[in-house]
Design a protein around this motif. Structure first.
Motif, PDB file in Angstrom:
ATOM      1  N   LYS A   1      72.285  22.015  17.683  1.00 35.38           N
ATOM      2  CA  LYS A   1      73.413  21.335  17.049  1.00 35.38           C
ATOM      3  C   LYS A   1      72.843  20.426  15.971  1.00 35.38           C
ATOM      4  O   LYS A   1      72.125  19.461  16.274  1.00 35.38           O
TER       5      LYS A   1
ATOM      6  N   ASN B   1      77.454  17.368  28.028  1.00 35.75           N
ATOM      7  CA  ASN B   1      76.237  16.595  27.762  1.00 35.75           C
ATOM      8  C   ASN B   1      75.537  16.217  29.064  1.00 35.75           C
ATOM      9  O   ASN B   1      76.173  15.779  30.022  1.00 35.75           O
TER      10      ASN B   1
ATOM     11  N   ASP C   1      70.821  19.051  21.293  1.00 35.91           N
ATOM     12  CA  ASP C   1      71.844  18.230  20.632  1.00 35.91           C
ATOM     13  C   ASP C   1      71.201  17.277  19.616  1.00 35.91           C
ATOM     14  O   ASP C   1      70.029  16.931  19.750  1.00 35.91           O
TER      15      ASP C   1
ATOM     16  N   GLU D   1      83.608  20.727  23.556  1.00 37.40           N
ATOM     17  CA  GLU D   1      82.601  19.811  24.085  1.00 37.40           C
ATOM     18  C   GLU D   1      83.329  18.763  24.921  1.00 37.40           C
ATOM     19  O   GLU D   1      84.313  18.166  24.465  1.00 37.40           O
TER      20      GLU D   1
ATOM     21  N   GLU E   1      74.400  20.370  26.931  1.00 39.41           N
ATOM     22  CA  GLU E   1      73.919  19.787  25.674  1.00 39.41           C
ATOM     23  C   GLU E   1      72.904  18.711  26.013  1.00 39.41           C
ATOM     24  O   GLU E   1      73.196  17.782  26.770  1.00 39.41           O
TER      25      GLU E   1
HETATM   26 MG    MG Z   1      76.798  16.647  22.595  1.00 39.83          MG
END
Ligand code: MG
Ligand code: C2E
Ligand code: MG
Length: 454
Positions: A356, A273, A335, A212, A305
Motif C-alpha cells: 500500500k 490492520n 502498509d 479496510e 495490513e
Molecule cells: Mg491499513
C-alpha cells in the motif's frame, strides 16, 4: 547493601530540605532520580547475586562522581540514596538554579559510561535522569518524588540516557495519559469500540474489491476517537492485543454477512490492520484460524495490513506466522509503504501479497515534488516482484488518473469515500453501478462514480 541511605532516611532529609526552602527563599534544592536502563535484562542474564555486585559498583561510581562535583564547584550539599530496584536518587541543596542540577545529572550519566567489570563480565550501563527543582513550591515529600519520577518517565520515553526537567505540563500529560489508560481498560469490557469500513476500488473493474476495517473508540465523554488518539497507548500497554482481536472478530463477521447477502457481488476481501504487538504473539496464527472458523469466513477473504515497524522486534517469528497464514490462504499487505527504513528487504524476504503506497507519496502527485516519480518506481518494483499495488489517500481526480496511467491496480481514499459505518457500507455495495465493466470504469474515472461525497 550499597551502604547508601535507604528510602526512609532519605525522605527524612528531603522533608528537612522542603522546610528550609519554605523558610528561606534562597534555599533552593533539586531532586534527581536516576533510572538504570535495561537493569532487569542484566539481572536476568547475570543472576541476582552478580547483579547486586553490579549495583554496589554503580553506587560507588555515582558517589565518587558527586564528590568530584563538590570539589570543583564547592557547592551543593548532595546526598545519594538508593530508592530501590534500579533507581537512585540525589538531593542537591543550596543550588542556584536548575542548570546546577542538569550539570550533576550529566556527571552521573557519564560516570556510568565506562564498562563495569563484575566477576569477569564486562557490563555497559546507562541511565536516564528526571529532575525537579523546589522553585515549583513543594510542601510534601511525595510530591517532589512523584514529579521527579514523572520527569524520569518522560526521559526514558524519549530514549536511552537522557535527562528531563519536570514542568507542570508534564504532570498534566501524565495524569491525562493515566486517565485515558483507565478509560481504555474499561472500554474493552464495555465494548466501546466500533469498526468503520473504507472501500478499496479496483481500477480494473471500477468496483469495490475490498474494505479496510478501521477502529474507532466511542468514548463516553469525548465522543468518537480516531486510532491516532488511542492506538499508540494501546500498543504501549499491550491492550492492542484485545482491541485487535475485537476488530478481527467484528470485521470477519461483517464480511461473512456481506458474502451471504451479496453473493458474487460481495467485496473480495476484508483488510484488517495488525500491530507489531499482535504479530509478536506466537498464538496469532491459531487465533486467526479460530476466528475464521468461528465466523465461517473463507481464509481468502481476509487480508492483514502490517506496517514495517511491526517487524522490528522479531522478524523471524513474524515471518513464520505470515507463512503459516499464507499457506491457508490469508494474504497480507505491507502498509504505509515507503515511510520506514527497510521496506525493500521486507518486501523481498517476507513475500507480501500487496503493497500500500503511503498517502504522503500520493498527496505529492501533482505537487511538483517527485511524488509521481516515487509512485512510478514503487509500482514498477512491485510489478517486477509480482506484488499488487494499492494507492492510499487518493483525494483528487488528478491523482486518480495519474495512478491509473501508472498501472496501479487499486485505490483507496476520500475521493471515493471516507471510512463509513456498516449501514453506509451496505448501501455502497448495493448501489454500485453493476454495469458493464468498461462503463463502470469510465464512471469512476470521470468522477461520476464517486461513491459518496462526504
Ligand atoms: Mg491499513
Ligand atoms: P492505515 O492503515 O494506513 O489506514 C488509513 C488511514 O488513512 C485511515 O485513518 C483513513 O481514514 C485515512 N485515509 C484514508 N483515505 C484518506 C484520504 O484520502 N485522505 C486522508 N487525509 N486520509 C485518508 P484512520 O482510520 O485514522 O487510521 C489511522 C491508522 O490507525 C491506520 O492507518 C492504522 O495504521 C491504524 N489503525 C486503524 N485501525 C486499527 C486497528 O484495528 N488495529 C491497528 N493495529 N491499527 C489500526
Ligand atoms: Mg496505510
Amino acid at each position: 547493601m550499597t551502604g547508601l541511605p535507604n528510602r526512609l532516611l532519605f525522605v527524612d532529609l528531603l522533608d528537612r530540605a522542603i522546610k528550609r526552602s519554605q523558610r528561606r527563599q534562597d534555599c533552593t534544592f533539586a531532586l534527581l532520580i536516576l533510572g538504570l536502563d535495561r537493569f532487569k535484562a542484566v539481572n536476568h542474564s547475570l543472576g541476582p547475586v552478580t547483579a547486586d555486585r553490579l549495583l554496589v559498583a554503580i553506587a560507588r561510581r555515582l558517589q565518587s562522581s558527586l564528590r568530584a562535583t563538590d570539589a570543583v564547584t564547592h557547592q551543593p550539599a548532595c546526598t545519594l540514596a538508593r530508592l530501590g530496584g534500579d533507581e537512585f536518587t540525589v538531593l542537591l541543596e543550596d543550588i542556584t538554579d536548575a542548570s546546577d542540577a542538569m550539570r550533576v545529572a550529566e556527571r552521573l550519566q557519564s560516570a556510568l559510561r565506562l564498562a563495569f567489570d563484575v566477576e569477569g563480565h564486562q557490563v555497559f550501563m546507562s541511565a536516564a535522569v528526571g529532575i525537579t527543582v523546589s522553585t515549583t513550591g513543594y510542601a510534601r515529600t511525595e510530591d517532589v518524588l512523584q514529579d521527579a519520577a514523572i520527569a524520569l518517565h518522560r526521559a526514558k520515553a524519549d530514549g536511552d540516557a537522557l535527562c528531563e526537567l519536570f514542568d507542570p505540563a508534564l504532570r498534566e500529560r501524565a495524569v491525562a495519559r493515566l486517565t485515558l489508560e483507565t478509560d481504555l481498560r474499561n472500554a474493552i469490557d464495555r465494548r466501546e469500540f466500533a469498526v468503520l469500513y473504507q472501500p478499496i476500488i479496483s481500477l480494473d473493474t471500477g468496483r469495490i474489491s475490498g474494505f479496510e476495517a478501521l477502529a474507532r473508540w466511542r468514548h463516553p465523554t469525548r465522543g468518537l476517537l480516531t486510532p491516532a488518539e488511542f492506538i499508540p497507548l494501546a500498543e504501549d500497554t499491550g491492550m492492542i492485543r484485545q482491541i485487535g482481536r475485537l476488530v478481527l472478530i467484528e470485521s470477519c463477521r461483517q464480511m461473512g454477512a456481506w458474502v451471504k447477502r451479496f453473493g458474487k457481488d460481495a467485496p473480495q476481501a476484508m483488510c484488517v490492520n495488525v500491530s507489531g504487538r499482535q504479530l509478536a504473539d506466537a498464538g496469532l496464527a491459531s487465533e486467526i484460524e479460530a476466528i475464521l472458523e468461528g465466523t465461517g469466513l473463507e481464509a481468502s477473504r481476509l487480508k492483514l495490513e502490517i506496517t514495517e515497524s511491526a517487524f522490528i522486534s522479531d522478524v523471524g517469528a513474524a515471518e513464520a506466522t505470515l507463512k503459516r497464514l499464507q499457506s491457508i490462504g490469508v494474504e497480507w499487505s505491507l502498509d504505509d509503504f515507503g515511510t520506514g527504513y527497510s521496506s525493500l528487504s521486507y518486501l523481498h524476504r517476507l513475500q507480501a501479497d500487496t503493497v500500500k503506497v503511503d498517502r504522503s507519496f500520493v498527496s505529492r502527485i501533482g505537487a511538483g515534488d517527485n511524488g509521481l516519480e516515487m509512485v512510478r518506481a514503487i509500482v514498477a518494483l512491485a510489478r517486477n516482484l509480482g506484488i499488487d499495488v494499492v494507492a492510499e489517500g487518493v483525494e483528487t481526480v488528478h491523482q486518480l488518473s495519474q495512478l491509473q496511467a501508472l498501472g496501479c491496480e487499486s485505490v483507496q481514499g476520500f475521493y471515493f469515500s471516507k471510512p463509513v459505518d456498516v449501514a453506509a457500507a451496505d448501501s455502497l455495495i448495493a448501489s454500485q453501478p453493476w454495469r458493464d465493466d468498461d462503463e463502470c470504469r469510465q464512471a469512476v474515472l470521470s468522477g461520476h462514480g464517486r461513491l459518496n461525497h462526504n
